[in-house]
Scaffold this motif. Structure first.
Motif, PDB file in Angstrom:
ATOM      1  N   LEU A  95       0.822  -1.208   0.000  1.00 37.79           N
ATOM      2  CA  LEU A  95       0.000   0.000   0.000  1.00 37.79           C
ATOM      3  C   LEU A  95       0.860   1.264   0.000  1.00 37.79           C
ATOM      4  O   LEU A  95       0.538   2.247  -0.684  1.00 37.79           O
ATOM      5  CB  LEU A  95      -0.924  -0.005   1.224  1.00 37.79           C
ATOM      6  CG  LEU A  95      -2.015  -1.076   1.235  1.00 37.79           C
ATOM      7  CD1 LEU A  95      -2.795  -1.025   2.544  1.00 37.79           C
ATOM      8  CD2 LEU A  95      -2.962  -0.908   0.049  1.00 37.79           C
ATOM      9  N   GLY A 114      -7.178   3.919  -3.101  1.00 43.00           N
ATOM     10  CA  GLY A 114      -8.575   4.008  -2.708  1.00 43.00           C
ATOM     11  C   GLY A 114      -9.273   5.211  -3.314  1.00 43.00           C
ATOM     12  O   GLY A 114     -10.394   5.112  -3.814  1.00 43.00           O
ATOM     13  N   SER A 119      -8.650   0.397  -5.452  1.00 43.25           N
ATOM     14  CA  SER A 119      -8.976  -0.583  -4.419  1.00 43.25           C
ATOM     15  C   SER A 119     -10.388  -1.115  -4.584  1.00 43.25           C
ATOM     16  O   SER A 119     -10.626  -2.335  -4.473  1.00 43.25           O
ATOM     17  CB  SER A 119      -8.817   0.047  -3.027  1.00 43.25           C
ATOM     18  OG  SER A 119      -7.471   0.308  -2.743  1.00 43.25           O
ATOM     19  N   CYS A 270      -1.390  -3.189  -5.314  1.00 45.30           N
ATOM     20  CA  CYS A 270      -2.725  -2.934  -4.772  1.00 45.30           C
ATOM     21  C   CYS A 270      -3.607  -4.172  -4.896  1.00 45.30           C
ATOM     22  O   CYS A 270      -4.397  -4.481  -4.001  1.00 45.30           O
ATOM     23  CB  CYS A 270      -3.353  -1.750  -5.495  1.00 45.30           C
ATOM     24  SG  CYS A 270      -4.983  -1.298  -4.871  1.00 45.30           S
ATOM     25  N   THR A 274      -5.183  -5.865  -1.575  1.00 47.21           N
ATOM     26  CA  THR A 274      -6.633  -5.888  -1.433  1.00 47.21           C
ATOM     27  C   THR A 274      -7.166  -7.307  -1.404  1.00 47.21           C
ATOM     28  O   THR A 274      -8.087  -7.622  -0.648  1.00 47.21           O
ATOM     29  CB  THR A 274      -7.285  -5.095  -2.578  1.00 47.21           C
ATOM     30  OG1 THR A 274      -6.714  -3.785  -2.643  1.00 47.21           O
ATOM     31  CG2 THR A 274      -8.781  -4.963  -2.373  1.00 47.21           C
ATOM     32  N   PRO A 279     -10.062  -4.069   1.317  1.00 45.60           N
ATOM     33  CA  PRO A 279      -9.711  -2.665   1.041  1.00 45.60           C
ATOM     34  C   PRO A 279      -9.368  -1.914   2.324  1.00 45.60           C
ATOM     35  O   PRO A 279     -10.209  -1.742   3.196  1.00 45.60           O
ATOM     36  CB  PRO A 279     -10.991  -2.107   0.387  1.00 45.60           C
ATOM     37  CG  PRO A 279     -12.086  -2.994   0.875  1.00 45.60           C
ATOM     38  CD  PRO A 279     -11.490  -4.352   1.086  1.00 45.60           C
TER      39      PRO A 279
END
Length: 356
Positions: A95, A114, A119, A270, A274, A279
């Motif tokens: 992340l 995000g 995400s 990612c 995830t 998330p």
């Protein structure tokens, strides 16, 4: 807008002065800072192995860590807490690096997986896999998360560049919000129509490290390693692109190839994070800003610090959630939202968002 990494302390691109107070005079202290961050990560990892819903004294934890005796406490430590901490390390690295990469590639200080829908795109891939194809393994989640993240990234870029030749940061944020809203509505509809998918998805969607074992760690490890290596290899090209594509080309950077490999790295990092933990928001947004505050805009240092500070934040939030929720726990995704939300609001209130 960001600037290229200084070749010498106190200088920026083409000999221009580096921004004061943001790591320009840090020089040799930046390497020491990495060692301090690594030590802090080690201590937090030990805390992650020690702290849990079951109270095990630290001396017993330390002894069982090196000499498991088959007791219930040893099983808890080796089968649950160690893989959970290892997963927190991998997810944090993923992340942090993906957030730093996305901010550098878009020159947008509000970019993170995000915020720009990546995400939630990965989550949508997982929802589709569970609901329509019966996917029930972490490895299956990873592949569908990758596909969802890729499609969401393409959609955000197409919307953000519609009608213009250049993509601007504010248009990307708006496009990300639009894609996020559509994907959220789609996920809600699918989960309401498929109760079994909802039962599987609801334990995953809040973002948590609980219940993950070594098989999850082994599945995402190669993806995170490959994504991290690509991200770190892009540090110098990203420095050259920081003042614009034309300057980057003049410095010998292949702009298209750099962005392509950057997008691949973001999708690997990612998507793996995830798929494994659900998330988890604000880590990719907050950590690169902290790194730039400490060491300046040089992407070589920003990426290195992000790779250490992000797992510090994530594992620390996981430990904090266990302490606050005792005898149960608060999921790490909830804790990071509470920690990262104020930073996001502070960024939005600034008169001018910059990458310096």
């Amino acid at each position: 807008m960001s600037v290229e990494a200084p070749d010498k302390p106190g200088t920026g691109v083409g000999g221009l002065p580096a921004p004061a107070g943001r790591g320009s005079s840090a020089g040799p202290w930046r390497g020491l800072g990495l060692l301090v961050a690594a030590a802090a990560l080690l201590l937090l990892s030990l805390a992650g192995i020690w702290v849990g819903t079951r109270d095990i004294p630290f001396t017993a934890t330390w002894s069982l860590l090196w000499h498991p005796d088959g007791s219930n406490a040893a099983v808890v430590i080796h089968d649950y807490r160690i893989p959970r901490t290892a997963l927190g390390l991998l997810v944090g690295v993923a992340l942090g690096l993906s957030g730093a990469l996305m901010q550098a590639l878009t020159r947008n200080p509000l970019a993170d997986p995000g915020l720009l829908g990546v995400s939630l795109g990965a989550s949508t891939g997982v929802v589709v896999g569970i609901a329509f194809l019966g996917v029930g393994t972490v490895l299956g989640y990873v592949w569908f998360a990758f596909l969802g993240a890729a499609l969401a990234s393409v959609a955000v870029h197409l919307l953000g560049s519609a009608g213009r030749r250049l993509v601007t940061p504010d248009r990307l944020v708006v496009a990300g919000a639009a894609v996020t809203a559509v994907l959220y509505a789609f996920n809600s509809a699918v989960l309401l129509l498929h109760p079994r998918a909802f039962d599987e998805f609801r334990f995953w969607t809040v973002g948590s490290l609980a219940g993950r074992k070594y098989d999850v760690v082994y599945v995402i490890l190669p993806f995170v390693v490959v994504g991290a290596l690509i991200a770190l290899a892009l540090a110098r090209p990203l420095n050259a692109l920081a003042m614009g594509d034309q300057v980057g080309r003049a410095l010998g950077v292949h702009v298209g190839r750099t962005r392509l490999f950057g997008a691949v790295a973001v999708m690997l990092l990612c998507g793996a994070a995830t798929a494994a933990a659900g998330p988890i928001g604000f880590v990719g947004l907050a950590v690169p800003h902290i790194a730039r505050f400490l060491v300046g805009p040089d992407q070589r240092w920003v990426l290195a610090y992000s790779a250490l500070l992000a797992p510090i934040l994530l594992i620390g939030a996981d430990v904090l959630g266990r302490v606050l929720g005792s005898p149960g726990e608060v999921q790490v995704g909830i804790v990071t939202a509470f920690l990262g939300g104020p930073l996001f609001l502070a960024l939005c209130r600034r008169r001018k968002l910059v990458m310096l």
